[in-house]
Structure formats: structure tokens, C-alpha cells
Design a protein around this motif. Structure first.
Motif, PDB file in Angstrom:
ATOM      1  N   LYS A  42     -10.299   0.025 -23.694  1.00 18.51           N
ATOM      2  CA  LYS A  42      -9.329   0.562 -24.631  1.00 18.51           C
ATOM      3  C   LYS A  42     -10.047   1.215 -25.803  1.00 18.51           C
ATOM      4  CE  LYS A  42      -5.137  -0.637 -27.185  1.00 18.51           C
ATOM      5  NZ  LYS A  42      -4.195  -1.721 -27.565  1.00 18.51           N
ATOM      6  N   GLN A  43      -9.698   2.456 -26.076  1.00 20.93           N
ATOM      7  CA  GLN A  43     -10.338   3.181 -27.167  1.00 20.93           C
ATOM      8  C   GLN A  43      -9.613   2.919 -28.483  1.00 20.93           C
ATOM      9  OE1 GLN A  43     -11.087   7.342 -26.455  1.00 20.93           O
ATOM     10  NE2 GLN A  43     -11.325   7.044 -24.260  1.00 20.93           N
ATOM     11  N   SER A  44     -10.344   3.176 -29.577  1.00 23.16           N
ATOM     12  CA  SER A  44      -9.763   3.010 -30.899  1.00 23.16           C
ATOM     13  C   SER A  44      -8.734   4.099 -31.166  1.00 23.16           C
ATOM     14  CB  SER A  44     -10.847   3.085 -31.972  1.00 23.16           C
ATOM     15  OG  SER A  44     -11.359   4.409 -32.073  1.00 23.16           O
ATOM     16  N   GLU A  45      -7.843   3.852 -32.111  1.00 22.69           N
ATOM     17  CA  GLU A  45      -6.867   4.862 -32.507  1.00 22.69           C
ATOM     18  C   GLU A  45      -7.563   6.094 -33.092  1.00 22.69           C
ATOM     19  OE1 GLU A  45      -3.948   3.234 -35.095  1.00 22.69           O
ATOM     20  OE2 GLU A  45      -3.291   1.696 -33.667  1.00 22.69           O
ATOM     21  N   LEU A  46      -8.669   5.846 -33.818  1.00 26.98           N
ATOM     22  CA  LEU A  46      -9.385   6.963 -34.436  1.00 26.98           C
ATOM     23  C   LEU A  46      -9.954   7.896 -33.372  1.00 26.98           C
ATOM     24  CD1 LEU A  46     -10.446   8.303 -37.026  1.00 26.98           C
ATOM     25  CD2 LEU A  46     -12.465   6.837 -36.857  1.00 26.98           C
ATOM     26  N   SER A  47     -10.418   7.349 -32.257  1.00 28.89           N
ATOM     27  CA  SER A  47     -11.035   8.182 -31.227  1.00 28.89           C
ATOM     28  C   SER A  47     -10.037   9.151 -30.619  1.00 28.89           C
ATOM     29  CB  SER A  47     -11.650   7.310 -30.127  1.00 28.89           C
ATOM     30  OG  SER A  47     -10.639   6.643 -29.388  1.00 28.89           O
ATOM     31  N   THR A  48      -8.759   8.802 -30.640  1.00 30.92           N
ATOM     32  CA  THR A  48      -7.735   9.713 -30.129  1.00 30.92           C
ATOM     33  C   THR A  48      -7.172  10.605 -31.228  1.00 30.92           C
ATOM     34  OG1 THR A  48      -6.023   8.009 -30.443  1.00 30.92           O
ATOM     35  CG2 THR A  48      -7.097   8.110 -28.292  1.00 30.92           C
TER      36      THR A  48
ATOM     37  N   MET B 187     -11.191   9.450 -41.091  1.00 29.05           N
ATOM     38  CA  MET B 187     -12.115   8.357 -40.775  1.00 29.05           C
ATOM     39  C   MET B 187     -12.103   7.266 -41.846  1.00 29.05           C
ATOM     40  SD  MET B 187     -15.274  10.505 -39.104  1.00 29.05           S
ATOM     41  CE  MET B 187     -16.024   9.315 -38.014  1.00 29.05           C
TER      42      MET B 187
ATOM     43  N   GLY C  63      -9.195   6.346 -43.150  1.00 27.04           N
ATOM     44  CA  GLY C  63      -7.819   5.845 -43.148  1.00 27.04           C
ATOM     45  C   GLY C  63      -6.894   6.664 -44.023  1.00 27.04           C
TER      46      GLY C  63
END
Length: 394
Positions: free
Chosen positions: A2-8, A133, A135
Motif C-alpha cells: 500500500k502506497q502513501s497518500e502523498l505518493s498518489t 509534502m 501537508g
């Protein structure tokens, strides 16, 4: 996994995707002319090359202080005094791993999750990523071609809300090649200060200007302070031609230095050491003379492109006076037009979607960081393509 929200959340840099396509066409033997990437086509000035080789050959390759070589910080301070008549103490100058690292440190030091930061649209696409990055949320302020795509304080103040923490601007700007006036700088810095916000000004194209002397927001404000929460970003990449060595600097208020130092220690340890020693040669008279000759060549290219593009069927809606970009109206959907121009005329320009949330589909960017011979051929191809939809065999 599962990727981070930031990566998407972080978007691709579409310019680079188009350049990959251009490179693939070149590998097939197509004579592509690149008017895409914002990188000087000149090699590093010879004195800088020599200083880099000397640094490596004398083993100047170990870690430096996280904030950079004291000698280089002092050299930048001296440069502000000699070139811009501004007194900036060396201890307020931080050497960074490119301007990108400086922008990242600035956002980390100033932006909290939930904050909004005002950005001029159009603008450099990675700026929104630096804010995300942390937030924070980028809030885009649409600018007008009548104002050379630069914002006024009146524009910015209309978008200021209780969530707004500050402003991130660029002068000169990518993709437009235009600058803020001294009056606009004064009004914006004063206005932001009254709102209790910060202002980050990216000046990486500062010395590549053509119609009047280079300027800095520091000439309006003086050195940053707790009362003037200003951070200025600059780079050795564009004017000094050191793109691949990844070296920049930032000017910060003294009260932010401890935080900036902690971020630098944790995220990069220190800037590239041989590059720092090489950069000392940037401020030698011989190097500055070379850079000035190259600036004149860029001006000649700017003059040619500004006059030639309208004749080739490309509308210009502003007057670029700096950097090496022209922001123009695309004849049709810019993503489709740039793809067609590349595949049928072998000219690589870039669509506006990287740079603008509002008019990216209408606009496109040309970089004239290429030889005059190639620019002339590119104009012939663009003209032929716009008239017939087919390439010109030149």
C-alpha cells in the motif's frame, strides 16, 4: 504494498514525459530540436570546470558543514553587495543541494498541515509539490497577460484567508520569462507582512534578464529578519551553468537558521562538496565575463524568437524579459498540439498543463536555450507545420 497518500498526490512532471518521447524519436534517427528543457546549452565556464577538477584532485570531497562552506557563504554575501548593493550577512546565507532543496527546507520550516500557500498561476509545477509534502495546500492565484502574468498585492490579498500562511513567488518566472516590478515587490512584501505571513521568492533566473539590470527583492526589503519574514532562493544552475552539480543557496532570517540547519543535516547531510569549491570560481571576474557574454547570446535568441514566432503562427500574449522561456498561445489544445508538433515537425515544445491550473490547455512554453541555428530551423518547421500540418525537411 500500500502506497502513501502523498505518493498518489504528487503529479508527474509532464515536461519530462514529452522529453522522453522526443529522445525516443531521436533514437529512431529523427532530427528533433529541443525547445523544452530549461537548461543552458553552454558548458560550465572554464574557470569553474578547472576549480571542480582541482577540488577533486586535492581531495576536497569530504562532508562540509550542513549550511555550506563558510568561504562560499561569504562569497555569495560579497556578490549581493557588489552586484546589487545589498548587505546580506554571510551567516544568513545557506548553501543547498540545488534550489529544489532550498524550496523544500523553506516549506518545511514555514508550512504546517492545513496551511494554504498562495502561488501565482502560471508557475513552476514543483512548487505545489513542496507545499504538499509538508501537508499544506497550494492555492493558485490566476494572473493576467496584461500584467505579464505576474501578480499584484491586490490579486494576492483577494485570495488571503484565515488558512493562508504565506506566498511563494518567482521573479523571473518560469514559464513566462517575466518579472515582478520593484513597485509590485514593495507592495507585496509590505502587504504580506501586515497579514503576519511569510514570503518566499525564487530568484534562480535573476541574472538572466535583458531589458534592464538584474534586481532582487532584497533591494526593496534589505536582509530578511524576524520582522521581515522573507526567504530568497537562488541557484548556481541557470546563470552560472552548473545544472547537474545541484547547488543553490537561500537567504533566511536569523531566527530560522536553526530549523533550516536541522532539515539540512537530516535530509542531505551537506551540499555537494566539490561543487561548492568549484562555485567559488563563479564570482571571479573571468567567469562573470563569460556569463555576461552568454547572457547577451540569450538576449539575441529571445529577440529572434519573439519576432519570429508570430510570423510562424504562434500568438504571444506577454513580453518575456528574462530567463529563457516564451509562454505562448497554442493554436489548439496544447497537449495535442505539442504532441503533433513533435511527431510531425520534430520540434519539442511543452504544453501548459504543468504550469497552469486555469489555462494550461490553451498555453504552451518554448525554451530558447538552444543554438541560433537550431532556433531558426525550428521556426521554419513550426511555420511549415502550422501552414500544412506536415514537417519541413530541414
Amino acid at each position: 504494498m500500500k502506497q502513501s497518500e502523498l505518493s498518489t498526490l504528487v503529479q508527474p512532471f509532464h515536461v519530462m514525459e514529452l522529453v522522453k518521447h522526443a529522445n525516443a524519436l531521436e533514437a529512431q534517427g529523427k532530427p528533433v530540436i529541443h525547445l523544452s528543457i530549461g537548461e543552458p546549452d553552454f558548458p560550465m565556464p572554464e574557470p569553474v570546470q578547472q576549480a571542480l577538477v582541482q577540488a577533486i584532485s586535492t581531495n576536497k570531497t569530504r562532508y562540509t558543514a550542513a549550511l555550506g562552506l563558510p568561504e562560499l557563504r561569504q562569497a555569495v554575501s560579497d556578490y549581493y553587495r557588489s552586484a546589487f548593493q545589498v548587505q546580506v550577512p554571510a551567516n544568513q546565507i545557506v548553501i543547498t543541494s540545488g534550489a529544489s532543496a532550498a524550496l523544500m527546507y523553506a516549506c518545511l520550516a514555514l508550512v504546517n498541515p492545513g496551511n494554504e500557500v498562495l502561488l501565482a498561476d502560471p508557475g513552476y509545477p514543483c512548487n505545489k509539490t513542496f507545499i504538499q509534502m509538508t501537508g499544506g495546500t497550494p492555492a493558485f492565484v490566476q494572473t493576467a497577460e496584461e500584467e505579464n502574468f505576474q501578480p499584484s498585492w491586490a490579486d494576492l490579498s483577494k485570495h488571503w484567508t484565515e488558512k493562508t500562511a504565506g506566498v511563494l513567488l518567482a521573479s523571473p518566472n518560469n514559464p513566462t520569462g517575466t518579472q515582478l516590478t520593484a513597485t509590485a515587490m514593495k507592495e507585496i512584501t509590505a502587504g504580506v507582512a501586515t497579514r503576519g505571513g511569510f514570503i518566499i521568492v525564487d530568484e534562480i533566473y535573476q541574472s538572466l534578464c535583458y531589458d534592464h539590470p538584474a534586481q532582487s527583492v532584497l533591494q526593496v526589503t534589505g536582509a530578511p529578519s524576524e520582522q521581515m519574514p522573507l526567504l530568497v532562493i537562488n541557484s548556481f544552475s541557470k546563470y552560472f551553468g552548473m545544472t547537474g552539480l545541484r547547488l543553490g543557496w537561500m537567504v533566511v532570517p536569523e531566527n530560522l537558521l536553526p530549523a533550516i540547519e536541522r532539515f539540512a543535516q537530516n535530509l542531505s547531510i551537506c551540499p555537494n562538496t566539490p561543487a561548492q569549491w568549484a562555485a567559488l570560481a563563479c564570482f571571479q571576474a573571468e567567469t562573470l565575463a563569460i556569463c555576461e557574454e552568454r547572457r547577451k547570446l540569450f538576449k539575441a535568441r529571445r529577440d529572434f524568437m519573439v519576432h519570429a514566432l508570430p510570423g510562424a503562427g504562434i500568438e504571444l500574449h506577454s513580453t518575456p524579459d528574462s530567463a529563457f522561456y516564451i509562454y505562448a498561445k497554442s493554436p489548439y489544445s496544447s497537449e495535442d498540439y505539442c504532441k503533433d508538433l513533435l511527431e510531425k515537425a520534430w520540434v519539442c515544445a511543452v504544453p501548459g498543463k504543468d504550469f497552469s491550473q486555469y489555462r494550461g490547455n490553451e498555453m504552451m512554453r518554448f525554451s530558447y536555450a538552444n543554438s541560433m541555428e537550431n532556433l531558426q530551423i525550428a521556426i521554419e518547421r513550426i511555420n511549415q507545420f502550422n501552414q500544412t500540418g506536415s514537417p519541413k525537411a530541414v
